[in-house]
Design an enzyme around this catalytic site. Sequence first.
Site, short mmCIF file in Angstrom:
data_model
loop_
_atom_site.label_atom_id
_atom_site.label_comp_id
_atom_site.label_asym_id
_atom_site.label_seq_id
_atom_site.Cartn_x
_atom_site.Cartn_y
_atom_site.Cartn_z
N SER A 14 -8.86 29.14 -20.38
CA SER A 14 -7.52 29.85 -20.29
C SER A 14 -7.02 30.78 -21.33
O SER A 14 -7.69 30.70 -22.51
CB SER A 14 -6.33 28.80 -19.96
OG SER A 14 -4.82 29.41 -20.10
N TYR A 35 -2.26 21.25 -22.77
CA TYR A 35 -2.74 22.08 -21.87
C TYR A 35 -3.45 23.08 -22.77
O TYR A 35 -4.89 23.47 -22.67
CB TYR A 35 -1.92 22.75 -20.98
CG TYR A 35 -2.61 23.89 -20.05
CD1 TYR A 35 -3.30 23.51 -18.87
CD2 TYR A 35 -2.73 25.14 -20.44
CE1 TYR A 35 -4.07 24.13 -18.05
CE2 TYR A 35 -3.01 26.12 -19.38
CZ TYR A 35 -4.03 25.63 -18.44
OH TYR A 35 -4.55 26.64 -17.69
#
Length: 260
Positions: free
Chosen positions: A143, A156
């Site tokens: 990401s 995350y």
Amino acid sequence: MARLAGKRAVVTGAASGIGRASALIFAAEGAQVVVVDRNENGLTETFDLIEKEGGTEIAVTADVSDENAVQGFIGTCVDQWGGIDIVYANAGILENVRSLFDLTPENWRKVLDVNLLGPFLALKHSAPVMMDQGGGSIIFTASVAGLRANAGPTAYSASKAGVISLVQTAAGELSGSGVRVNAICPGLIETGMTKPLFDGARAKGSEDRIGQLNPLARPGHPAEIAHMALFLASDEASYVNGQSIPVDGGLSSTHPFIYK
């Protein structure tokens, strides 16, 4: 053009979003695909979509952070089709706890188990098979949140930074084996995981502001990530290794700036 003709692939997180889009395009390009997810209903929908288009697939309901389960679905691919050429370890979760001080060890472990342990296990159990075959392609979903701060919650973001490091260290450890390890770093993509953000913006009438921080000034679509996965899975990417490639509308190329 069947860019993956004769290839045998595993795609995790295939019940929706990026995983489903990738499984569909892999199958459309000639690969035999094992689709994996813990969401049985969504997985069945993906299976049916591939079958409708004439693709070849096997569906396996599994938790990607369970080593026995990972051995099982990697083994299914090898047993059914004689080997494995592509693994796309895409499954991920977002534990939406924004404050560092509100995070619990349980939150932290849950996110890292799926987002980082899952890719590691997929690599651990597929790479030896690929090495015996003389090569293969392992792909992770990282990401932009793993590249810089403020693109996602703490746990995350840390998990995705770990994925990026895993790509680099694994590529080095597999040196000379013919096995390539790469990751994709998506920006803001409309998936099941990000649905609350999109639904909230639509409810407020601010949908046109979604993705405004990247130079394309829009969010991305699962198929746009799937096309990068297809490239990395194919022989066209035969000299791409150890890389984490942003597909983010240009977000990671700039400092935050509102274009409107």
